[in-house]
Design an enzyme around this catalytic site. Structure first.
Site, PDB file in Angstrom:
ATOM      1  N   HIS A 118       0.853  -1.191   0.000  1.00 11.88           N
ATOM      2  CA  HIS A 118       0.000   0.000   0.000  1.00 11.88           C
ATOM      3  C   HIS A 118       0.888   1.241   0.000  1.00 11.88           C
ATOM      4  CE1 HIS A 118      -3.821   2.103   0.902  1.00 11.88           C
ATOM      5  NE2 HIS A 118      -3.118   2.863   1.719  1.00 11.88           N
ATOM      6  N   ASP A 149       0.951   5.342  -0.005  1.00 15.44           N
ATOM      7  CA  ASP A 149       0.140   6.520   0.317  1.00 15.44           C
ATOM      8  C   ASP A 149       0.687   7.772  -0.351  1.00 15.44           C
ATOM      9  OD1 ASP A 149      -0.295   5.054   3.483  1.00 15.44           O
ATOM     10  OD2 ASP A 149      -1.904   5.510   2.065  1.00 15.44           O
ATOM     11  N   MET A 153       0.352  11.641  -0.950  1.00 16.50           N
ATOM     12  CA  MET A 153      -0.255  12.782  -0.262  1.00 16.50           C
ATOM     13  C   MET A 153       0.278  14.079  -0.862  1.00 16.50           C
ATOM     14  SD  MET A 153      -0.023  11.485   3.669  1.00 16.50           S
ATOM     15  CE  MET A 153      -0.647   9.876   4.149  1.00 16.50           C
ATOM     16  N   HIS A 192      -2.803   4.676  -3.067  1.00 23.14           N
ATOM     17  CA  HIS A 192      -3.880   5.416  -2.413  1.00 23.14           C
ATOM     18  C   HIS A 192      -3.645   6.900  -2.655  1.00 23.14           C
ATOM     19  CE1 HIS A 192      -5.910   6.430   1.729  1.00 23.14           C
ATOM     20  NE2 HIS A 192      -6.570   6.924   0.706  1.00 23.14           N
ATOM     21  N   MET A 210     -11.801   4.492   5.177  1.00 24.76           N
ATOM     22  CA  MET A 210     -10.786   5.063   6.059  1.00 24.76           C
ATOM     23  C   MET A 210     -11.231   4.916   7.509  1.00 24.76           C
ATOM     24  SD  MET A 210      -8.423   6.064   4.050  1.00 24.76           S
ATOM     25  CE  MET A 210      -7.392   6.788   5.329  1.00 24.76           C
ATOM     26  N   ASP A 235      -8.417   1.052   5.998  1.00 24.42           N
ATOM     27  CA  ASP A 235      -7.152   1.785   6.002  1.00 24.42           C
ATOM     28  C   ASP A 235      -7.048   2.706   7.214  1.00 24.42           C
ATOM     29  OD1 ASP A 235      -5.468   3.949   3.572  1.00 24.42           O
ATOM     30  OD2 ASP A 235      -4.766   2.790   5.284  1.00 24.42           O
ATOM     31  N   GLY A 236      -6.216   2.279   8.174  1.00 28.90           N
ATOM     32  CA  GLY A 236      -5.952   3.163   9.315  1.00 28.90           C
ATOM     33  C   GLY A 236      -6.194   2.470  10.648  1.00 28.90           C
TER      34      GLY A 236
HETATM   35  C1  DX5 Z   1      -3.310   7.398   6.289  1.00 28.78           C
HETATM   36  C2  DX5 Z   1      -2.918   6.340   5.257  1.00 28.78           C
HETATM   37  C3  DX5 Z   1      -2.836   4.958   5.868  1.00 28.78           C
HETATM   38  C4  DX5 Z   1      -1.769   4.849   6.971  1.00 28.78           C
HETATM   39  C5  DX5 Z   1      -1.998   3.606   7.780  1.00 28.78           C
HETATM   40  O1  DX5 Z   1      -3.682   8.578   5.617  1.00 28.78           O
HETATM   41  O2  DX5 Z   1      -3.844   6.299   4.201  1.00 28.78           O
HETATM   42  O3  DX5 Z   1      -2.564   4.011   4.835  1.00 28.78           O
HETATM   43  O4  DX5 Z   1      -0.500   4.811   6.374  1.00 28.78           O
HETATM   44  O5  DX5 Z   1      -1.096   3.649   8.862  1.00 28.78           O
HETATM   45  P1  DX5 Z   1      -1.475   2.937  10.244  1.00 28.78           P
HETATM   46  O6  DX5 Z   1      -1.708   1.481   9.888  1.00 28.78           O
HETATM   47  O7  DX5 Z   1      -0.261   3.135  11.097  1.00 28.78           O
HETATM   48  O8  DX5 Z   1      -2.712   3.591  10.756  1.00 28.78           O
HETATM   49 ZN    ZN Z   2      -3.627   4.643   2.779  1.00 27.31          ZN
END
Ligand code: DX5
Ligand code: ZN
Length: 233
Positions: free
Chosen positions: A37, A39, A41, A70, A141, A177-178
């Site tokens: 996965h 991320d 941003m 993502h 999420m 996710d999270g």
């Molecule tokens: C947050 C991300 C998640 C995050 C998950 O915005 O989309 O994928 O990296 O991290 P954990 O598992 O530590 O909550």
């Molecule tokens: Zn994510």
């Protein structure tokens, strides 16, 4: 044919060593990760900044499973082709990222990727109803996006149950996710999720030099989830 609902663990490299992504990706895959996965941003849609298409292309040289990208960015459409060309297998856009999500999902599939739709904790599932023929994955999420290591939001459990009922037997993954840990994973697996993203809970205690904890952490999350559903890989 019944869709594959077996539990898949997708470590988020947001919690990896940013100085060693290639080695970290190889380590988590060797230790049992089903997907990787990633991320993305933009510092606009979420209050954090990570990486763009050039980094994704570099990660691609190390990913041998599924690169699950993502996109926590807005707008999304101008960047879809670049992320697809960089090698994303799944491109997930946020329902909240703009007014034309149907067109975004069309563009993601048009670029040759599987299409994912992400819902922030404050977003209901009613927006999914008219998109069921446009998605291969819905990402729920369970933290407010932007950072790893946050606390799991339990109110999302009921949303997943309702989403699973809405999806029925369609071949659509439900990704969480999270805040996924061995404690929260069974709650979401029992509610109907099959892809579990975990960053801090996978990477804690390990390193590229000592990856064994990655495998222990992945196995603990998977075992807890499978015990809750009885669906083994
Ligand atoms: C947050 C991300 C998640 C995050 C998950 O915005 O989309 O994928 O990296 O991290 P954990 O598992 O530590 O909550
Ligand atoms: Zn994510």
């Amino acid at each position: 044919m019944r869709p594959d609902r077996s539990i898949k663990i997708a470590p988020s490299i947001l919690s990896a060593d940013f100085a060693d992504f290639g080695q970290e990706i190889e380590a988590i895959e060797a230790q049992g990760a089903d997907w990787v996965h990633v991320d993305v941003m933009d510092g606009h849609f979420v209050p954090n900044l990570t990486f763009g298409p050039p980094a994704i292309a570099a990660f691609r040289r190390h990913v041998t499973t599924v690169m699950d990208v993502h996109l926590m960015i807005a707008p999304v459409d101008p960047y879809i082709d670049a992320f697809a060309r960089a090698g994303a297998d799944v491109l997930t856009a946020h329902l909240e990222a703009g007014p034309h999500i149907h067109r975004t999902l069309q563009a993601i599939r048009g670029a040759g990727c599987k299409a994912g739709l992400a819902l922030n904790p404050g977003t209901g599932i009613d927006g999914v109803e008219n998109l069921l023929d446009m998605v291969d994955l819905v990402c729920v999420m369970t933290v407010n996006p932007g950072f790893g290591g946050q606390k799991f939001i339990h109110s999302q459990i009921d949303k997943v149950k309702r989403l699973r009922a809405l999806i029925g037997d369609r071949p659509i993954h439900i990704e969480i996710d999270g805040g996924i840990t061995p404690e929260t994973a069974p709650l979401m697996a029992a509610a109907g999720a099959d892809v579990l993203v975990a960053g801090s809970a996978v990477f804690k205690g390990g390193s590229v030099e000592n990856p064994a904890p990655y495998g222990e952490n992945i196995r603990a999350i998977r075992a807890a989830a499978e015990a809750a559903t009885g669906v083994m890989a």
